[in-house]
Scaffold this active site. Structure first.
Site, PDB file in Angstrom:
ATOM      1  N   LYS B 199       0.755  -1.272   0.217  1.00 60.51           N
ATOM      2  CA  LYS B 199      -0.013  -0.049  -0.209  1.00 60.51           C
ATOM      3  C   LYS B 199       0.995   1.171   0.069  1.00 60.51           C
ATOM      4  O   LYS B 199       2.057   1.238   0.408  1.00 60.51           O
ATOM      5  CB  LYS B 199      -0.968  -0.028   1.210  1.00 60.51           C
ATOM      6  CG  LYS B 199      -0.249   0.077   2.534  1.00 60.51           C
ATOM      7  CD  LYS B 199      -0.120   1.525   3.177  1.00 60.51           C
ATOM      8  CE  LYS B 199      -1.365   2.394   2.972  1.00 60.51           C
ATOM      9  NZ  LYS B 199      -0.913   3.587   3.333  1.00 60.51           N
ATOM     10  N   THR B 218       4.778   5.088   5.430  1.00 62.27           N
ATOM     11  CA  THR B 218       3.462   4.872   5.223  1.00 62.27           C
ATOM     12  C   THR B 218       3.398   3.893   3.940  1.00 62.27           C
ATOM     13  O   THR B 218       2.499   3.700   3.273  1.00 62.27           O
ATOM     14  CB  THR B 218       2.518   5.822   5.084  1.00 62.27           C
ATOM     15  OG1 THR B 218       2.750   6.692   6.271  1.00 62.27           O
ATOM     16  CG2 THR B 218       1.001   5.400   5.244  1.00 62.27           C
TER      17      THR B 218
END
Lengths: 428, 428
Positions: B199, B218
């Protein structure tokens, strides 16, 4: 010191004339050729190596240029002229609408042609002309248009506030307003004046180096004073003032190829300023800081001006590195655009700055509001209050790193959809 | 190798089970807790220091974490667990919706509680659980919700493509689609499979370091293979593959506090891979490169994916510095958003990169179109053709610096008003 775009006749430094005309460079058809001419020189300021030999010493000059390794032709030529004139300038010739950058040998020739014609028009040597350009990169400068406009410039020249205001207006590109700052002080009943104009708006992250070293930007700053200052002394004052003003702002992190700060001292006040002159240093720094903040406030699409106060860093240089990491973070800047108190993005930007920080010692305040303490959310954290604070147009964020004594103050802006719109528009 | 979000049963690495459930972390109510469990271990892969001693060696593991000095709790805990297990993992437990970062001691406790509960659920040690989190920073992780969801996770676990697809979906945040890549090869009639999910979307500028050093992001990447590989050998393969894939992309230049790449080798294929295994290295690199490019393509607000090819730099590291300077320039990225062939912005970004370039040796091509040569506009420059080329969704820009042999390939994106909208939205 005033931050308005206006200047009174009393505040205008003596010894200079100003003009601005429409040379046809800006597609908008607005005035795009700004010229300042220093008086030829009188016995009131017989300084500098050429004093007395030519009768036309002009103003003492100090300049700083962008640290970008890709430099516009006027940077190369301006640096060369200052060396040759040993820090003296008679004519400043600025065009907006074309940066004359990445234009190769043709670009240098264009600068020299304008300088030569200006020298003939105003009765000085070509190397006493200081050229500047701002605008699109990579397109040859139509220098003939500037040369053709010189007679009109000569007609318009005036030592008055209207001329100064026209100069301030003509150097703008995507700026929405003229930027002027001024200050003055008294020495033995005589007034010394300092005033400056600048343009900015985009590609703003000046990293200015002394003229002796290497590079250039799209921030243009012209500072004028009527003090009597030797060029090498003037240079020291300029470096100190620029370091805490123009070298402490960033809009988009893009360091331009044309950035220029020029300081001219006409000597017309008759007040001689030597090294360490505190009043002069104070006035100059005040003018530079005001102009620097005006540039951020008028940045492309800017809706929030943010003062960053970083302290507790291992060194002042580290504090500056942290400030720039935050100021260049797209996520931080977009959060500011939305008045989003997402302080985690600040933490992330501090963390990837490369500075030896200890996350668990970091504390953050938005104005007086405690946001983060010991690297975690402050117990008193009030999200609604934080959100409300960030809706102000101008505000301050303090980040205490808690590991040393290094500190800095930095001014930056948010990143808005309007910035993207302005810069994504395919205009040609 | 396929870049679709689907995977066939034949391509799915053996030796793992997958599940994803709704634990109530994501405000959207979507699945937000993804778990992968490696088989307890059989005689088919009796490797690693704990082999034979516990009967539950799980998978060999290698990990890399963000270089950000501010690190999320799962990074700290994951690194600690890998050290303690000497590179073995039984359970991967990923939550989306909360990054568990800047959460202090409470964050560490949250990780340990989830690890402990998962260990009890799946019959292993707490340090054989590898935790990951992505989402908002600075908000305590409601770990009880994850613990409460474990019974359902156990019920859902399956070694099938549906479970794998659900895992791939649950780890997403602002991503618009699941990202899967896979490859396989044969050795002596036996198939070795490599597959990965990831992701990304925002805060994407991974700078991954080996687990032994310091930091976090992230971007979350989970790679699975059924090869038999010792942990330390696996580590070497992972470093090489990450360096030319995830460490060569940037969306916004923001290096996250949670970035994690985890590679697990179950050994279920029975094929042992030693150092320098070319087929394995090729398959792993192919999967990582595909995933890295998928992350850029699905970046927040991205409308153009740009491959940068830099060559002629003083060194490979210099080429990478130039690529990053371009990839992080707001002015370059907004020009791309508008398909504006404003190559002067590229020149400026090369110039301020800090690399020792010679502006007059720079040449630029958009695909096959000559744009700039010797630092100036190419004689064949065709603005209309350049504008048309930049309207493609994916394209390539080559910049030849002409001063050395250093080179790199890098993938980045444009900066759109939609990126600003996504990140300026004040959601809480």
């Amino acid at each position: 010191m005033s931050e308005t775009a206006l200047i009174s006749s009393e505040a205008l430094p003596r010894g200079f004339q100003f003009a601005a005309v429409k040379a046809g460079i800006k597609p908008s058809g607005k005035a795009d050729f700004a010229v300042a001419v220093a008086d030829a020189g009188t016995s009131a300021h017989p300084i500098g190596p050429t004093a007395g030999t030519m009768g036309t010493p002009g103003a003492s000059a100090a300049a700083m240029f962008t640290a970008n390794r890709v430099q516009a032709a006027p940077i190369t030529v301006g640096r060369r002229h200052l060396e040759r004139s040993r820090g003296r300038v008679r004519v400043v010739a600025v065009n907006a609408g074309n940066a004359n950058c990445a234009t190769g040998a043709v670009g240098i020739t264009a600068c020299e042609q304008v300088s030569k014609a200006a020298a003939e028009t105003f009765g000085c040597e070509g190397h006493e002309v200081f050229p500047s350009s701002t605008g699109i990169i990579g397109v040859p400068l139509p220098w003939e248009k500037l040369v053709a406009a010189l007679p009109e410039v000569r007609k318009e020249l005036a030592a008055d506030v209207e001329g100064f205001a026209r100069f301030a207006q003509a150097i703008l590109t995507t700026d929405t307003r003229a930027k002027v700052a001024h200050d003055r002080f008294e020495v033995d009943g005589k007034t010394v004046r300092v005033a400056g104009v600048c343009k900015g708006a985009g590609m703003i992250h000046p990293r200015m180096e002394p003229a002796a070293s290497g590079l250039h930007a799209t921030m243009l700053v012209y500072l004028f004073t009527d003090a009597v200052v030797e060029p090498e002394v003037l240079d020291g004052f300029l470096r100190d003032a620029v370091e805490v003003s123009f070298n402490r702002i960033s809009i988009d992190g893009d360091t331009s190829t044309n950035d220029t700060v020029l300081l001219l001292a006409s000597g017309a006040s008759g007040v001689r300023i030597g090294e360490g002159g505190e009043k002069f240093a104070g006035a100059l720094t005040s003018v530079c800081t005001s102009l620097a903040k005006q540039i951020v406030a008028d940045g492309e699409g800017v809706t929030h001006v943010v003062e960053l106060v970083i302290d507790g860093a291992p060194s002042d240089a580290d504090a500056l590195t942290v400030a720039k990491s935050i100021a260049h973070s797209m996520l931080v800047k977009t959060a500011w655009a939305g008045a989003d108190p997402n302080w985690g993005r600040l933490m992330a930007a501090v963390g990837y700055s490369g500075v030896a920080i200890d996350p668990e010692k970091i504390a953050i305040w938005f104005g007086e509001l405690p946001i983060c303490v010991n690297g975690g959310r402050a117990p008193e954290y009030d999200e609604e209050a934080a959100h409300a604070y960030l809706q102000k147009r101008e505000y301050s964020i303090r980040i205490a790193l808690g590991v040393g004594e290094g500190r800095c103050r930095f001014w930056t802006s948010d990143l808005t959809a309007e910035y993207v719109r302005i810069n994504a528009e395919y205009s040609t």
